[in-house]
Design a protein around this motif. Structure first.
Motif, PDB file in Angstrom:
ATOM      1  N   LEU A  49      35.917  24.599  10.813  1.00 47.50           N
ATOM      2  CA  LEU A  49      36.652  23.415  11.382  1.00 47.50           C
ATOM      3  C   LEU A  49      36.167  22.041  10.825  1.00 47.50           C
ATOM      4  CD1 LEU A  49      36.348  24.539  15.055  1.00 47.50           C
ATOM      5  CD2 LEU A  49      38.579  24.787  13.629  1.00 47.50           C
ATOM      6  N   ALA A  50      37.324  21.308  10.626  1.00 50.21           N
ATOM      7  CA  ALA A  50      36.848  19.961  10.410  1.00 50.21           C
ATOM      8  C   ALA A  50      37.856  18.965  10.776  1.00 50.21           C
ATOM      9  CB  ALA A  50      36.680  19.913   8.825  1.00 50.21           C
ATOM     10  N   GLY A  51      37.915  17.796  10.176  1.00 42.63           N
ATOM     11  CA  GLY A  51      38.886  16.614  10.932  1.00 42.63           C
ATOM     12  C   GLY A  51      40.180  17.100  10.579  1.00 42.63           C
ATOM     13  N   GLU A  52      41.006  16.678  11.458  1.00 40.33           N
ATOM     14  CA  GLU A  52      42.266  16.735  11.288  1.00 40.33           C
ATOM     15  C   GLU A  52      43.376  15.608  11.741  1.00 40.33           C
ATOM     16  OE1 GLU A  52      42.772  20.681  13.468  1.00 40.33           O
ATOM     17  OE2 GLU A  52      42.636  21.504  11.230  1.00 40.33           O
ATOM     18  N   LEU A  53      42.545  14.889  13.196  1.00 44.86           N
ATOM     19  CA  LEU A  53      43.289  14.091  13.880  1.00 44.86           C
ATOM     20  C   LEU A  53      42.995  12.559  13.066  1.00 44.86           C
ATOM     21  CD1 LEU A  53      43.614  14.476  17.455  1.00 44.86           C
ATOM     22  CD2 LEU A  53      43.795  12.360  16.276  1.00 44.86           C
ATOM     23  N   HIS A 182      16.828  11.228   5.476  1.00 43.28           N
ATOM     24  CA  HIS A 182      17.810  10.927   6.616  1.00 43.28           C
ATOM     25  C   HIS A 182      17.330  11.657   7.952  1.00 43.28           C
ATOM     26  CE1 HIS A 182      19.041  15.157   5.346  1.00 43.28           C
ATOM     27  NE2 HIS A 182      19.268  15.147   6.398  1.00 43.28           N
ATOM     28  N   GLU A 183      17.781  11.118   9.119  1.00 44.14           N
ATOM     29  CA  GLU A 183      17.586  11.724  10.411  1.00 44.14           C
ATOM     30  C   GLU A 183      18.785  12.761  10.843  1.00 44.14           C
ATOM     31  OE1 GLU A 183      16.809   8.931  13.459  1.00 44.14           O
ATOM     32  OE2 GLU A 183      15.134   8.100  12.091  1.00 44.14           O
ATOM     33  N   THR A 184      18.338  13.641  11.222  1.00 44.24           N
ATOM     34  CA  THR A 184      19.561  14.569  11.770  1.00 44.24           C
ATOM     35  C   THR A 184      19.321  14.962  13.379  1.00 44.24           C
ATOM     36  OG1 THR A 184      19.432  15.872   9.618  1.00 44.24           O
ATOM     37  CG2 THR A 184      20.535  16.767  11.442  1.00 44.24           C
ATOM     38  N   ARG A 185      20.590  14.915  14.057  1.00 42.01           N
ATOM     39  CA  ARG A 185      20.215  15.635  15.323  1.00 42.01           C
ATOM     40  C   ARG A 185      21.545  16.529  15.501  1.00 42.01           C
ATOM     41  NH1 ARG A 185      21.456  11.667  19.934  1.00 42.01           N
ATOM     42  NH2 ARG A 185      20.383  10.339  18.625  1.00 42.01           N
ATOM     43  N   ARG A 186      21.316  17.764  15.957  1.00 44.76           N
ATOM     44  CA  ARG A 186      22.237  18.660  16.113  1.00 44.76           C
ATOM     45  C   ARG A 186      22.780  18.567  17.560  1.00 44.76           C
ATOM     46  NH1 ARG A 186      24.280  24.833  14.702  1.00 44.76           N
ATOM     47  NH2 ARG A 186      25.582  24.754  16.425  1.00 44.76           N
ATOM     48  N   TYR A 187      24.188  18.344  17.762  1.00 48.95           N
ATOM     49  CA  TYR A 187      24.332  18.259  19.220  1.00 48.95           C
ATOM     50  C   TYR A 187      24.893  19.646  19.677  1.00 48.95           C
ATOM     51  CZ  TYR A 187      25.270  13.282  18.669  1.00 48.95           C
ATOM     52  OH  TYR A 187      25.158  11.928  18.250  1.00 48.95           O
ATOM     53  N   SER A 188      25.803  20.460  19.181  1.00 46.26           N
ATOM     54  CA  SER A 188      26.456  21.493  19.650  1.00 46.26           C
ATOM     55  C   SER A 188      27.130  22.274  18.481  1.00 46.26           C
ATOM     56  CB  SER A 188      27.372  20.995  20.646  1.00 46.26           C
ATOM     57  OG  SER A 188      28.102  19.936  20.128  1.00 46.26           O
ATOM     58  N   GLY A 189      27.756  23.019  18.696  1.00 52.66           N
ATOM     59  CA  GLY A 189      28.687  23.997  17.977  1.00 52.66           C
ATOM     60  C   GLY A 189      30.179  23.498  18.460  1.00 52.66           C
ATOM     61  N   MET A 190      30.990  24.016  17.457  1.00 56.12           N
ATOM     62  CA  MET A 190      32.365  23.952  17.961  1.00 56.12           C
ATOM     63  C   MET A 190      33.221  25.096  17.484  1.00 56.12           C
ATOM     64  SD  MET A 190      34.001  21.366  19.270  1.00 56.12           S
ATOM     65  CE  MET A 190      34.198  19.604  18.746  1.00 56.12           C
ATOM     66  N   VAL A 191      33.972  25.801  18.238  1.00 57.26           N
ATOM     67  CA  VAL A 191      34.923  26.892  17.748  1.00 57.26           C
ATOM     68  C   VAL A 191      36.324  26.480  18.126  1.00 57.26           C
ATOM     69  CG1 VAL A 191      33.070  28.934  18.115  1.00 57.26           C
ATOM     70  CG2 VAL A 191      34.506  28.044  20.183  1.00 57.26           C
ATOM     71  N   PHE A 230      36.569  23.866  21.212  1.00 58.08           N
ATOM     72  CA  PHE A 230      35.973  23.924  22.352  1.00 58.08           C
ATOM     73  C   PHE A 230      34.691  23.661  21.934  1.00 58.08           C
ATOM     74  CE2 PHE A 230      38.944  27.497  23.053  1.00 58.08           C
ATOM     75  CZ  PHE A 230      39.795  26.928  23.969  1.00 58.08           C
ATOM     76  N   GLU A 231      33.920  22.912  22.513  1.00 58.78           N
ATOM     77  CA  GLU A 231      32.584  22.551  22.039  1.00 58.78           C
ATOM     78  C   GLU A 231      31.669  23.800  22.852  1.00 58.78           C
ATOM     79  OE1 GLU A 231      31.066  18.556  23.546  1.00 58.78           O
ATOM     80  OE2 GLU A 231      29.447  18.749  22.054  1.00 58.78           O
ATOM     81  N   VAL A 232      30.597  24.121  22.096  1.00 54.65           N
ATOM     82  CA  VAL A 232      29.627  25.202  22.636  1.00 54.65           C
ATOM     83  C   VAL A 232      28.377  24.562  22.607  1.00 54.65           C
ATOM     84  CG1 VAL A 232      28.541  27.214  22.504  1.00 54.65           C
ATOM     85  CG2 VAL A 232      30.737  26.996  21.752  1.00 54.65           C
ATOM     86  N   LEU A 233      27.807  24.050  23.665  1.00 58.23           N
ATOM     87  CA  LEU A 233      26.364  23.243  23.973  1.00 58.23           C
ATOM     88  C   LEU A 233      25.322  24.202  23.132  1.00 58.23           C
ATOM     89  CD1 LEU A 233      27.017  21.498  27.307  1.00 58.23           C
ATOM     90  CD2 LEU A 233      27.442  20.605  24.906  1.00 58.23           C
ATOM     91  N   LYS A 234      24.062  23.374  23.032  1.00 62.34           N
ATOM     92  CA  LYS A 234      23.009  24.130  22.314  1.00 62.34           C
ATOM     93  C   LYS A 234      22.549  25.297  23.369  1.00 62.34           C
ATOM     94  CE  LYS A 234      20.538  20.690  20.568  1.00 62.34           C
ATOM     95  NZ  LYS A 234      19.231  19.985  20.442  1.00 62.34           N
ATOM     96  N   SER A 264      41.965  37.208  17.299  1.00 62.06           N
ATOM     97  CA  SER A 264      41.247  36.955  16.118  1.00 62.06           C
ATOM     98  C   SER A 264      39.885  36.239  16.216  1.00 62.06           C
ATOM     99  CB  SER A 264      42.175  36.033  15.259  1.00 62.06           C
ATOM    100  OG  SER A 264      42.777  35.052  16.154  1.00 62.06           O
ATOM    101  N   LYS A 265      39.173  36.102  15.296  1.00 64.56           N
ATOM    102  CA  LYS A 265      37.842  35.519  15.420  1.00 64.56           C
ATOM    103  C   LYS A 265      38.074  34.115  15.255  1.00 64.56           C
ATOM    104  CE  LYS A 265      33.151  36.200  14.088  1.00 64.56           C
ATOM    105  NZ  LYS A 265      32.601  35.451  12.903  1.00 64.56           N
ATOM    106  N   PRO A 266      37.440  33.143  16.126  1.00 65.82           N
ATOM    107  CA  PRO A 266      37.838  31.566  15.755  1.00 65.82           C
ATOM    108  C   PRO A 266      37.034  31.078  14.800  1.00 65.82           C
ATOM    109  CG  PRO A 266      36.461  31.854  17.951  1.00 65.82           C
ATOM    110  CD  PRO A 266      36.796  33.388  17.504  1.00 65.82           C
ATOM    111  N   LEU A 267      37.428  29.781  14.311  1.00 62.69           N
ATOM    112  CA  LEU A 267      36.638  29.139  13.401  1.00 62.69           C
ATOM    113  C   LEU A 267      35.646  28.394  13.896  1.00 62.69           C
ATOM    114  CD1 LEU A 267      39.740  27.518  11.131  1.00 62.69           C
ATOM    115  CD2 LEU A 267      38.426  29.532  10.663  1.00 62.69           C
ATOM    116  N   ALA A 268      34.587  28.132  13.054  1.00 62.96           N
ATOM    117  CA  ALA A 268      33.438  27.522  13.651  1.00 62.96           C
ATOM    118  C   ALA A 268      33.051  26.166  12.909  1.00 62.96           C
ATOM    119  CB  ALA A 268      32.408  28.537  14.144  1.00 62.96           C
TER     120      ALA A 268
END
Ligand SMILES: Cc1cc2nc3c(=O)[nH]c(=O)nc-3n(C[C@H](O)[C@H](O)[C@H](O)COP(=O)(O)OP(=O)(O)OC[C@H]3O[C@@H](n4cnc5c(N)ncnc54)[C@H](O)[C@@H]3O)c2cc1C
Length: 445
Positions: A49-53, A182-191, A230-234, A264-268
């Motif tokens: 998944l990536a930006g579309e809007l 760089h600094e990285t923070r992983r917030y969550s996943g997205m499906v 949909f966001e999937v929290l850590k 079907s399996k969602p994209l992530a």
């Protein structure tokens, strides 16, 4: 590489990555008469998944660059956002409430967008692309000039450009290869899935649903289709998260989504905040997500990536192609834009998702601010859509939003606890002051 031939290609600008940032940069720099080579390993990139809007300023800039055309644009128009909090009625934020700017954004399926941009830019004067190639190594000391070693069709090509751009996305290898940390923070996943767009409740709007499971989005992407994310929290289970998100969706749309999920399996994708310690090094610069990215809540990554391209073009033109001076100018201007964009995304995310007293109070304040004043909605949309990129504006709006807390006191007295209100207000005022300080520091810098 075994059996490879080594060429030396001379180009003015080498761009690693043919996504939005890379193609926008190629289009912008082609206007300066430069010879540009794009290296893109995977033009299909359909598995994530990536930006579309895209906000109206992003569409405006892509049209001005000649990468989109109003007369034949893929995707679906976007009038603004319909925001659905779990415990209150929805709020509409509309681009059209602000006079003087384009009133429609656009949502374009990511693969179609990328394909369209990459195809179009190769017709621009001076632009060539090596598709299926990738930057394998970068040679040179930290001050540059850098030589890129590109793997292309079994051959190894060495390229020493005047300017090198890392447009290779959030996990940029170029960034690492030229020595930028760089600094990285992983917030969550997205499906996400695609469904028919017939049951979206607010026709023409990007829908944002806010629940304890995170943020969910629904918007039309053209050809009768809609993207649902949909966001999937850590640490959360994705099936359970989707179930919680869907409770807030209208019944017909929920059934459409459940039918697709059953088959079907969602994209992530993953949602990161990445902050590099600089956006320039030697004769190289980072653009788009490689230069930094934040949570997609404000849907501003594409618009910001296109702005990077324009800022870089202008900086080169203003400095008469003095690369070092142009890159310093670029870094300064992008840094300002990114600070506002990132801070806004982080504050909104905290207000919408955290359960602390100050986050709950801030959330109430934000919705009260939007519900009671058209001017407030216009100002917020200007920040969200990057029409307004000033950290001063963000600081001022944060303060104005925080002041709503006083009008909410009677409600909190009845429904919640005054002690929580008090704690929340102190934190909000403290944060407001911190923003003002950050804004002044940036201005002085
Ligand atoms: C779930 C999700 C939802 C989002 N929603 C929105 C939204 O609605 N609106 C919005 O504006 N933004 C959104 N974003 C952000 C948006 O996707 C990004 O800001 C935007 O795609 C950045 O474009 P880019 O060109 O910088 O990077 P990318 O799109 O990641 O492109 C990088 C390119 O570099 C190439 N590459 C990789 N490695 C190499 C290499 N070694 N050599 C050469 N090339 C290489 C890749 O193949 C790719 O084509 C979202 C992001 C996520 C994760």
């Amino acid at each position: 590489m075994q059996g490879s031939s080594i060429h030396q290609e001379d180009v003015d600008v080498l761009i690693a990555g043919g996504g939005v940032a890379g193609t926008a940069a190629a289009a912008a720099l082609s206007q300066l008469g430069l010879r540009i080579l794009i290296i893109e390993p995977d033009p299909a990139q359909g598995r994530r998944l990536a930006g579309e809007l895209i906000h109206p300023p992003g569409i405006e800039d892509l049209c001005r660059l000649g990468l989109l055309d109003d007369r034949a644009m893929p995707g679906s128009p976007v009038k603004g956002f319909a925001i659905f909090p779990a415990d209150r009625s929805s709020v509409i934020l509309c681009y059209g409430e602000r006079p003087g700017i384009r009133s429609l954004g656009r949502a374009i399926e990511h693969r179609i967008l990328k394909h369209h941009l990459l195809e179009t830019v190769q017709r621009f004067p001076g632009v060539t692309a090596h598709i299926g190639a990738r930057i394998a190594r970068i040679e040179g000391n930290r001050e540059g000039p850098f030589t890129a070693v590109v793997h292309c069709n079994g051959a190894e090509i060495r390229i020493r450009p005047g300017l090198m751009l890392g447009a290779d996305g959030p996990m940029s290898r170029v960034r690492k290869m030229i020595g930028i940390s760089h600094e990285t923070r992983r917030y969550s996943g997205m499906v996400g899935v695609e469904v028919e767009d017939t049951h979206l409740p607010n026709n023409g709007y990007g829908h944002i649903f806010l629940t304890s499971a995170g943020v969910a989005y629904a918007y039309a992407i053209g050809n009768g289709r809609a993207r649902i994310m949909f966001e999937v929290l850590k640490g959360a289970d994705s099936k359970e998260s989707i179930k919680t998100h869907l409770e807030l969706f209208p019944t017909a749309l929920r059934h459409d989504i459940e039918r697709v999920l059953a088959k079907s399996k969602p994209l992530a994708a993953a949602n990161f905040c990445i902050v590099p310690n600089t956006s320039i090094q030697g004769n190289a610069a980072l653009v788009g997500d490689a230069r930094g990215c934040c949570h997609p809540l404000t849907a501003s990554g594409i618009t910001a990536a296109v702005k990077d391209a324009l800022i870089l073009r202008d900086a080169l033109a203003e400095t008469d192609f003095n690369i070092a001076a142009a890159l310093r100018r670029y870094a300064r201007r992008c840094g300002r834009l990114e600070l506002t964009r990132r801070t806004l995304a982080e504050e909104l995310r905290e207000a919408f998702l955290a359960q602390t007293p100050e986050a709950l109070l801030l959330r109430e304040c934000i919705f009260s601010y939007w519900r009671t004043s058209a001017k407030a909605r216009v100002r917020s949309m200007a920040l969200l859509s990057t029409v307004d990129t000033s950290i001063f504006s963000l600081a001022t709006q944060y303060g104005t939003v925080a002041l709503q807390a006083f009008s909410l006191l009677p409600l909190w007295f009845l429904e919640r606890s005054v002690a929580d209100w008090h704690r929340g207000v102190i934190k909000l005022i403290h944060k407001s002051l911190a923003f003002q300080y950050a804004a002044i520091r940036q201005w002085l810098h």
